[in-house]
Write an enzyme that holds these catalytic residues in place. Structure first.
Site: not given
Ligand SMILES: O=P(O)(O)OC[C@H]1O[C@H](OP(=O)(O)OP(=O)(O)O)[C@H](O)[C@@H]1O
Ligand SMILES: Nc1ncnc2[nH]cnc12
Length: 172
Positions: A59, A96
């Site tokens: 994202r 998370e």
């Molecule tokens: O602060 P944090 O706890 O580290 O979480 C934040 C990350 O989690 C999500 O990524 P995800 O790995 O779900 O990947 P995506 O963007 O492919 O959905 C979001 O896009 C951030 O990169």
């Molecule tokens: N609560 C949340 N919603 C969307 N993206 C996330 N990446 C990590 N935690 C998230």
């Protein structure tokens, strides 16, 4: 900014029980709100000599690529494990709702290049911290970071140990 709040959807128990997921897809689908979001994310960085925007898969690519264009900077992807061709350097981290690994091409940034790191959400901060470490491993300068959404309750900002500013557009 209210439009941005209105266009982020709360999804309970996704992708795991107990997680309140912030769904940005309604925001991306609204041309005016998405454009406003990119403008506001870029404003603090105009005239700051950003050479490259590093967007975090996946994202973070959506916001990062649009910001790179608006800031007249290059775009460099920080990708999940096994997606970039070698040579790469990588970093394992926790987020998370799981564990993951980010990689960057070893030639993707020049030493001293001024870099802005971009992601959509700051939750626990593990992802952004891994991104910062990777950029620094290549000898580039982290000028700052921007996220569209900060989840303050998870205190991800405490994991941002850099003196460089970390900007969030909206926070919950
Ligand atoms: O602060 P944090 O706890 O580290 O979480 C934040 C990350 O989690 C999500 O990524 P995800 O790995 O779900 O990947 P995506 O963007 O492919 O959905 C979001 O896009 C951030 O990169
Ligand atoms: N609560 C949340 N919603 C969307 N993206 C996330 N990446 C990590 N935690 C998230």
């Amino acid at each position: 900014m209210q439009a941005i709040y209105d266009l982020v959807r709360d999804v309970p128990d996704f992708p795991r029980p107990g997680i309140m997921f912030k769904d940005i897809t309604p925001l991306l689908a609204d041309a005016n709100a998405f454009a406003e979001c990119i403008r506001a994310l870029c404003d603090p960085w105009r005239g700051k000599g950003i050479g490259a925007v590093c967007g975090i898969e996946s994202r973070g690519f959506i916001f990062g690529a649009a910001m790179a264009q608006s800031l007249n900077a290059g775009f460099v992807p920080l990708r999940k494990a096994g997606k970039l061709p070698p040579p790469v350097v990588g970093m394992d981290y926790g987020l998370e709702y799981g564990l993951d690994r980010l990689e960057i091409g070893t030639e993707a940034l020049k030493p001293g290049e001024r870099v802005l790191i971009v992601d959509d959400v700051l939750a626990t901060g593990g992802t952004l911290d891994a991104g910062r470490r990777l950029v620094e491993r290549l000898g580039a300068e982290v000028v700052g970071a921007s996220v569209a959404i900060e989840l303050r309750g998870l205190d991800g900002r405490a994991r941002w140990v850099s003196d460089a500013p970390l900007h969030a557009l909206v926070s919950y």
